[in-house]
Design a protein around this motif. Structure first.
Motif, PDB file in Angstrom:
ATOM      1  N   GLU A  82     -10.335   8.489  -2.708  1.00  0.00           N
ATOM      2  CA  GLU A  82      -9.751   8.636  -4.179  1.00  0.00           C
ATOM      3  C   GLU A  82      -8.384   8.359  -4.020  1.00  0.00           C
ATOM      4  O   GLU A  82      -7.584   9.111  -3.599  1.00  0.00           O
ATOM      5  CB  GLU A  82     -10.508   9.940  -4.533  1.00  0.00           C
ATOM      6  CG  GLU A  82     -11.771  10.083  -4.777  1.00  0.00           C
ATOM      7  CD  GLU A  82     -12.307  11.221  -5.478  1.00  0.00           C
ATOM      8  OE1 GLU A  82     -11.432  11.845  -6.505  1.00  0.00           O
ATOM      9  OE2 GLU A  82     -13.375  11.851  -5.237  1.00  0.00           O
ATOM     10  N   GLU A  83      -7.900   7.152  -4.861  1.00  0.00           N
ATOM     11  CA  GLU A  83      -6.577   7.173  -5.034  1.00  0.00           C
ATOM     12  C   GLU A  83      -6.182   6.596  -6.425  1.00  0.00           C
ATOM     13  O   GLU A  83      -7.101   6.064  -7.147  1.00  0.00           O
ATOM     14  CB  GLU A  83      -6.231   5.850  -4.015  1.00  0.00           C
ATOM     15  CG  GLU A  83      -6.374   6.121  -2.917  1.00  0.00           C
ATOM     16  CD  GLU A  83      -6.144   4.953  -1.899  1.00  0.00           C
ATOM     17  OE1 GLU A  83      -5.269   4.973  -0.690  1.00  0.00           O
ATOM     18  OE2 GLU A  83      -6.249   3.811  -2.241  1.00  0.00           O
ATOM     19  N   GLU A  84      -5.255   7.073  -7.189  1.00  0.00           N
ATOM     20  CA  GLU A  84      -4.937   6.822  -8.449  1.00  0.00           C
ATOM     21  C   GLU A  84      -3.907   5.740  -8.307  1.00  0.00           C
ATOM     22  O   GLU A  84      -2.720   5.938  -7.835  1.00  0.00           O
ATOM     23  CB  GLU A  84      -4.329   7.860  -9.317  1.00  0.00           C
ATOM     24  CG  GLU A  84      -4.130   7.501 -10.432  1.00  0.00           C
ATOM     25  CD  GLU A  84      -3.502   8.679 -11.627  1.00  0.00           C
ATOM     26  OE1 GLU A  84      -3.700   8.774 -12.823  1.00  0.00           O
ATOM     27  OE2 GLU A  84      -3.194   9.691 -11.081  1.00  0.00           O
ATOM     28  N   ARG A  85      -4.150   4.512  -8.727  1.00  0.00           N
ATOM     29  CA  ARG A  85      -3.073   3.354  -8.500  1.00  0.00           C
ATOM     30  C   ARG A  85      -3.106   2.637  -9.889  1.00  0.00           C
ATOM     31  O   ARG A  85      -4.274   2.454 -10.532  1.00  0.00           O
ATOM     32  CB  ARG A  85      -3.449   2.573  -7.424  1.00  0.00           C
ATOM     33  CG  ARG A  85      -3.165   3.103  -6.160  1.00  0.00           C
ATOM     34  CD  ARG A  85      -3.407   2.172  -4.901  1.00  0.00           C
ATOM     35  NE  ARG A  85      -3.103   3.010  -3.686  1.00  0.00           N
ATOM     36  CZ  ARG A  85      -2.083   3.056  -2.917  1.00  0.00           C
ATOM     37  NH1 ARG A  85      -1.231   2.305  -3.572  1.00  0.00           N
ATOM     38  NH2 ARG A  85      -2.077   3.445  -1.796  1.00  0.00           N
ATOM     39  N   TYR A 112       0.889  -1.162  -0.045  1.00  0.00           N
ATOM     40  CA  TYR A 112      -0.097  -0.025   0.039  1.00  0.00           C
ATOM     41  C   TYR A 112       0.772   1.170  -0.045  1.00  0.00           C
ATOM     42  O   TYR A 112       0.541   2.197  -0.512  1.00  0.00           O
ATOM     43  CB  TYR A 112      -0.909  -0.091   1.271  1.00  0.00           C
ATOM     44  CG  TYR A 112      -1.838   1.123   1.275  1.00  0.00           C
ATOM     45  CD1 TYR A 112      -2.957   1.299   0.361  1.00  0.00           C
ATOM     46  CD2 TYR A 112      -1.718   2.158   2.237  1.00  0.00           C
ATOM     47  CE1 TYR A 112      -3.882   2.399   0.344  1.00  0.00           C
ATOM     48  CE2 TYR A 112      -2.750   3.409   2.228  1.00  0.00           C
ATOM     49  CZ  TYR A 112      -3.679   3.384   1.338  1.00  0.00           C
ATOM     50  OH  TYR A 112      -4.617   4.361   1.183  1.00  0.00           O
ATOM     51  N   ASN A 113       1.831   1.279   0.903  1.00  0.00           N
ATOM     52  CA  ASN A 113       3.006   2.306   0.832  1.00  0.00           C
ATOM     53  C   ASN A 113       4.249   1.565   1.378  1.00  0.00           C
ATOM     54  O   ASN A 113       4.257   0.476   1.669  1.00  0.00           O
ATOM     55  CB  ASN A 113       2.298   3.557   1.402  1.00  0.00           C
ATOM     56  CG  ASN A 113       2.156   3.134   3.047  1.00  0.00           C
ATOM     57  OD1 ASN A 113       2.541   2.393   3.698  1.00  0.00           O
ATOM     58  ND2 ASN A 113       1.045   3.902   3.557  1.00  0.00           N
ATOM     59  N   VAL A 118      -8.024   6.327 -11.251  1.00  0.00           N
ATOM     60  CA  VAL A 118      -8.570   6.780 -10.016  1.00  0.00           C
ATOM     61  C   VAL A 118      -9.720   5.805  -9.744  1.00  0.00           C
ATOM     62  O   VAL A 118     -10.724   5.732 -10.471  1.00  0.00           O
ATOM     63  CB  VAL A 118      -8.990   8.332  -9.862  1.00  0.00           C
ATOM     64  CG1 VAL A 118      -9.442   8.701  -8.645  1.00  0.00           C
ATOM     65  CG2 VAL A 118      -7.767   9.218 -10.250  1.00  0.00           C
ATOM     66  N   ASN A 134     -10.931   1.898  -1.914  1.00  0.00           N
ATOM     67  CA  ASN A 134     -10.303   1.689  -0.582  1.00  0.00           C
ATOM     68  C   ASN A 134     -11.133   2.481   0.358  1.00  0.00           C
ATOM     69  O   ASN A 134     -10.604   3.834   0.631  1.00  0.00           O
ATOM     70  CB  ASN A 134      -8.936   1.957  -0.702  1.00  0.00           C
ATOM     71  CG  ASN A 134      -8.085   1.910   0.905  1.00  0.00           C
ATOM     72  OD1 ASN A 134      -8.927   1.289   1.578  1.00  0.00           O
ATOM     73  ND2 ASN A 134      -7.191   2.604   0.999  1.00  0.00           N
TER      74      ASN A 134
END
Length: 425
Positions: A399-402, A316-317, A391, A395
């Motif tokens: 709002e996440e761009e992956r 995730y990070n 985006v 999760n």
């Protein structure tokens, strides 16, 4: 004064228009290509009712899960009632048609073992409707949306294809077990001729096991020296269990104590919800889950019920490796990560709330006009835009761009979600 107000109003309007032009209306260059790919690859699901036995819409999973052994079923939030319904119907299909007979929850390893045992052979004189409360968190059983599934589990116990239920979390989860933990542990020690007087601090706090997971409560009850003693006594008792024998019950209690100790170490060391806390918890859940997959349920097909983020099969990070990364690394294509997403949810007044920002792919999903559909990300060709970063709010509505194909294998889309309707029991 009026002229100043007019100038201020004009400035505000200019700022808002500029902000809209620069930030809000700038769609990604591949937006239209994404729209085409979504419409081309979606598999429409006709129903999420568990009572619907026309499974023609779910037969797409026959091909997708052909060589699969482990299916992780996520959820955006733990109160997505429509997701509960969809997962329930899918579990029924997987059990009846594809021979998935094990369902493991993101719930206490010991709590779920005891719950499953009580469903098979009741000894606690609890109402049948309440047995699920021994192992599951309330949001996964005390509502109308999951009630048919709980009944299905219980009926399966009397069939030729019983479903075995279990958990892999280090946390306490069964609320109806709270006032029974101390007595059950005392009885087990007595049965194995272990005197809890040799563990004075543990014996003293035996009725406070769940409260002690709250850092503030623990700080009031135990200083740093007492905490060390408390953890040492749990470790010593666990060793005593190991020495006393090796049947199923002893193995379960051994792992139970390990989970209790780990839960305290996590709760006392890290802030709830912090990356460090999640990292420790997911790594320990992975150990529990891999033990069960390899030892308890070797060769069997397994469904794993958890939050979306725990299914992620990439970091995730830098601080946090979700549970799914461990599972995917060890089992590869035998594991399929299926996450659930929605455009929004209806509140009690029937209004749609929680809509995503316009860059989120859930807007494209919503524009299809299809209430439910499935996207197999794993089976997409390399040329599709869905294999590029986009985006999503999958999760927890963030709002996440992956590059989501690195994280999950499929998306089950439910256009409008809603809170479960809770039962009084």
């Amino acid at each position: 004064m009026k002229r100043i107000l007019l100038v201020i109003t004009a400035l505000i309007a200019i700022i808002l228009i500029f902000n809209k032009l620069i930030y809000n209306d700038r769609l990604p260059p591949n937006y239209q290509a994404l729209r085409v790919d979504v419409n081309r690859n979606k598999a429409v699901v006709n129903s999420i009712s568990m009572m619907d036995s026309n499974f023609s819409d779910l037969r797409v999973f026959d091909r997708i899960l052909k060589d699969n052994r482990i299916l992780m079923l996520g959820e955006m939030m733990h109160d997505d009632g429509e997701t509960f319904r969809a997962k329930s119907r899918l579990i029924r299909y997987l059990h009846e048609k594809l021979d998935y007979n094990i369902v493991l929850y993101e719930a206490g390893q010991y709590d779920m073992w005891l719950m499953n045992k009580e469903m098979e052979n009741p000894t606690m004189q609890l109402p049948k409707k309440s047995l699920a409360g021994l192992g599951l968190f309330d949001f996964w059983w005390r509502n109308n949306e999951t009630d048919p599934l709980i009944n299905y589990y219980q009926k399966s116990k009397l069939s030729g294809k019983p479903i075995t239920l279990g958990g892999f979390d280090i946390q306490f989860s069964g609320r109806l077990l709270a006032d029974k933990r101390a007595k059950l542990l005392e009885d087990f020690c007595l049965k194995n001729k272990i005197d809890l007087k040799d563990y004075p601090l543990l014996k003293k706090e035996l009725n406070n096991l769940e409260y002690l997971t709250l850092a503030r409560y623990a700080d009031r009850k135990l200083d740093s020296t007492a905490k060390k003693q408390f953890l040492n006594e749990i470790g010593k008792l666990r060793y005593a269990f190991q020495v006393s024998g090796g049947d199923e019950e002893q193995r379960v209690y051994n792992r139970y104590l390990a989970d209790i100790k780990s839960n305290y170490e996590k709760s006392w060391s890290y802030a709830p919800g912090s990356m460090a806390s999640m990292q420790l918890r997911d790594s320990l859940m992975a150990q529990n889950l891999q033990y069960q997959i390899d030892s308890l349920y070797a060769g069997k097909k397994i469904i794993i019920w958890c939050a979306n983020i725990h299914t992620f099969s990439a970091a995730y990070n830098k601080e946090y490796l979700p549970l799914g990364t461990y599972i995917k690394k060890k089992y590869g294509h035998q594991a399929y990560m299926l996450d659930f997403s929605s455009y929004g949810r209806k509140n009690d007044a029937g209004q749609i709330v929680g809509k995503p920002g316009k860059l989120a792919i859930e807007n494209l999903f919503h524009q299809t006009g299809v209430p439910y559909f499935f996207l197999d990300l794993r089976g997409l060709p390399d040329t599709t835009q869905l294999r590029r970063p986009f985006v999503s709010v999958i999760n927890q509505g963030i709002e996440e761009e992956r590059k989501w194909t690195d994280y999950i294998d499929g998306i089950f889309y439910i256009d409008l979600n809603k809170r479960p309707t809770y039962l009084e029991r």
